[in-house]
Design an enzyme around this catalytic site. Structure first.
Site, PDB file in Angstrom:
ATOM      1  CE  LYS A 116       1.444   6.748   2.983  1.00  0.00           C
ATOM      2  NZ  LYS A 116       0.643   7.726   2.982  1.00  0.00           N
ATOM      3  CD  GLU A 200       8.711   3.224   3.364  1.00  0.00           C
ATOM      4  OE1 GLU A 200       8.553   3.050   1.937  1.00  0.00           O
ATOM      5  OE2 GLU A 200       7.757   2.799   4.133  1.00  0.00           O
ATOM      6  NE  ARG A 292     -10.678   1.659   1.003  1.00  0.00           N
ATOM      7  CZ  ARG A 292     -10.130   1.168   0.014  1.00  0.00           C
ATOM      8  NH1 ARG A 292     -10.483   0.124  -0.687  1.00  0.00           N
ATOM      9  NH2 ARG A 292      -9.080   1.473  -0.679  1.00  0.00           N
TER      10      ARG A 292
END
Length: 666
Positions: A116, A200, A292
């Site tokens: 991440k 964050e 995907r």
């Protein structure tokens, strides 16, 4: 184009890929575990090969076994679907090394999204908006505390590796930062083997909007519009729709451009989804790229008219993108919900077992069903308990919601419990109708979406009326087939000298017995139900519709009735009852009252924490079970002494199996 494709997955996505391949004249190869020997994807594929035991680790996660089948069968490409190995960079490399095409992005692109922190830094460098925060390698408490103060509160601490909601904490002030940091690091280390975190700014009341992207091997990338997935429970999407009712044309263009930038930044090829979090003012920030095809891809297909699996196949075969950005169509509105074998009233516990009845609306221009099971199949304890995806389309969002409500009313599942009632409440809730829902709303207000606990008296009266009509119809049919069809003994009106016939009907509803009195015959009745007495006139049942006058008011109900179950629906609410003999005791025994500890779901016993003879207290963990990607602690319902343990770690047990027994304290 390929002539033969292996599908390294199961369930509805495998069946979905088979449909497209069949349309294109491509032969398909399925792989299956021991639990899936009779599954629909096995039956529908041109060839199918076993690859191991029922647990994913023993079958669908065995890249070597899947590759061996691909080589033996002569497959030229492998479609990974979603889940299992679809985002496994090592598997993608192994497929390419074997000279077989991987129908998805390159392994290098996957690896760039593996962290991440790394992904966020890469996107920021590419000019894609990211949430303000800290992704540095210095993980000392002092540095992290200083960065937290700079970012401001509330903020989110997130594990830099992994996902699924693990290793995440929301912090509202500096005084609670260090304890939450330590807790998050411990959880991340236990779940992912690494305790690195990132910080964050916490976006309050956010919406979740994702952009479908496609890239080809010739350097082109475009997006196919957006999907909104803000209706979520515990980070799991519940309802998906396209287009987003929140976006303005300017926001849609800006987010689409950012998604394409993100795809170019990692040299993306094939289908992918760039996910954004959007604040109430419309500012959007990059979250992640799912490398995907997504479960919710049908809403994009219905609003564009494109087959995304066909695009995947053509791009993997070396073709260029079929369209340029300005040619991407968008028309109408599509919404998707997922029908699961789960019990919302028991904390959404997953279920399993044979689908004794599976009724779904007929596919049409407005309704699409994606499913990997049919009536008579079993929902396994080893995999996700999704039964089907229900997708609707119409010209406007309001019309699509109406289509969805109608389609849900035509759904019925007998066997494992399902979330149909929950979905019916969901699609009528003001937060959905007004498109005001944010990602945390369901978790904050889950009780607003649960089916009513009590029984609607009108629905109960309608169910009793339908049962009476069904009994009378059966009696007439039996009389017609007998040697004396005119016999008075074949009349099912319960007639008595001097008064209307009286009968007692009994049903089970959520384990509780209900007794309903009925007088009359041939569509004219007096129904005496708990908390309701009604006079019924002119009741008729035809083509699944019950029409009647209830206390002189004309009503109509959708009905499905047989000896196993009676379901009535008034267009907004449903009631499902199990007919039982009238002599059944009036209350069902509740679990634990007799000292038995029963399994709330089928699954595998992971840990046994108690011993025979041990004194336990109410709420103490006795065993831990695992089924369908989740663990459940089995706790003692009261203080007592463990008299007997009937399961050991590793046992597979059925729902309602007795796991242990308790004796009262002396």
């Amino acid at each position: 184009m390929f002539s033969k494709v292996l599908i390294a997955n199961r369930g509805e996505i495998a069946c979905r890929v088979i449909r497209t391949c069949r349309r294109l004249g491509i032969r398909t190869v399925a792989v299956y575990s021991e639990a899936d020997a009779d599954a629909q994807h096995v039956r529908q594929a041109d060839e199918a090969y076993p690859i191991g035991g029922p647990r994913p680790a023993d079958s669908y996660l065995r890249g070597d076994a899947i590759l061996d089948v691909a080589i033996r069968s002569g497959a030229q490409a492998i479609h990974p679907g979603y889940g299992f190995l679809s985002e496994n960079a090592d598997f993608a490399d192994a497929v390419e090394s074997a000279g077989i095409a991987f129908i998805g992005p390159k392994a290098a692109s996957m690896r760039k999204m593996g962290s991440k922190a790394g992904a966020k830094d890469l996107m920021a460098a590419a000019g894609v908006p990211v949430v303000p925060g800290y992704t540095g390698e210095d993980q000392s408490p002092d540095v992290l505390s200083r960065e937290a103060a700079r970012i401001g509160f509330p903020l989110m601490i997130k594990a830099a590796h992994g996902g699924g909601g693990k290793g995440m904490r929301i912090v509202h002030g500096l005084d609670e930062f260090l304890p939450q940091l330590e807790s998050c690091q411990r959880e991340a280390a236990n779940a992912f083997g690494r305790d690195r975190v990132l910080l964050e700014r916490y976006v309050q009341s956010p919406r979740h909007i994702e952009i479908q992207v496609f890239g080809d091997a010739h350097g082109h990338a475009i997006h196919l519009n957006e999907r909104e997935c803000s209706a979520q429970r515990r980070y799991q999407k519940v309802l998906e729709e396209s287009p987003s009712p929140f976006l303005t044309p300017a926001m849609r263009e800006a987010m689409g451009d950012a998604a394409v930038q993100a795809a170019h930044a990692i040299d993306y090829v094939n289908a992918g989804t760039v996910e954004f979090i959007v604040d109430p003012a419309g500012a959007f920030y990059f979250m992640e790229i799912n490398t995907r095809l997504q479960v919710e891809h049908p809403v994009t297909e219905l609003t564009t008219g494109l087959d995304l699996v066909e695009w995947q196949l053509r791009i993997a075969a070396g073709d260029e993108l079929p369209l340029q950005q300005q040619q991407v169509p968008q028309h109408g509105h599509a919404i998707e919900v997922r029908l699961y074998a789960e019990d919302p009233e028991a904390g959404f516990l997953p279920g399993s077992g044979k689908l004794e009845t599976l009724l779904l609306p007929a596919p049409s221009a407005h309704v699409r069903i994606d499913s990997g099971v049919v009536e008579g199949d079993a929902v396994s304890i080893f995999y996700d308990p999704m039964i089907a995806k229900l997708i609707v389309w119409d010209q406007t969002r309001a019309m699509a919601l109406a289509r969805l409500r109608e389609a849900l009313a035509h759904c019925e599942i007998v066997g494992p419990k399902s979330n149909i009632g929950f979905l019916e409440q969901l699609v009528r809730h003001p937060a959905i109708v007004d498109a005001s829902i944010d990602t945390g709303y369901l978790d904050r207000h889950l009780d607003e979406f649960m089916p009513p606990a009590g029984i609607d008296p009108d629905l109960l009266v309608a169910a009793a009326t339908a049962t009476l009509l069904m009994q009378e119809s059966d009696a007439r049919a039996q009389a017609a087939d007998s040697t004396d069809p005119g016999s008075p003994w074949a009349i099912a009106d319960g007639w008595r000298l001097g008064h209307a016939g009286g009968r007692l009907l009994a049903f089970l509803h959520r384990g509780e017995a209900l007794a309903v009195g009925a007088h009359g015959a041939n569509g004219d009745y007096r129904i005496e139900a708990p908390h309701a007495v009604a006079v019924i006139q002119g009741a008729r049942m035809a083509d699944g519709l019950l029409s009647l006058r209830m206390d002189a008011q004309a009503r109509r109900f959708q009905v499905r009735a047989d000896p196993r179950k009676v379901m009535v629906h008034d267009g907004e609410r449903r009631l499902e009852l199990v007919p039982v003999p009238a002599y059944l005791p009036q209350t069902a025994a509740s679990a634990g009252n007799d000292g038995r500890i029963i399994a709330p779901m089928p699954g595998r016993v992971v840990v046994v924490k108690a011993q025979p003879g041990e004194t336990v207290v109410a709420g103490q963990e006795l065993l831990v079970m695992e089924a369908m990607k989740m663990e459940l602690a089995i706790r003692s319902p009261r203080d007592g002494i463990v008299a007997e343990l009937r399961a050991v770690a590793g046992d597979f047990v059925d729902a309602d199996a007795v796991l242990a027994t308790l004796e009262p304290l002396p």
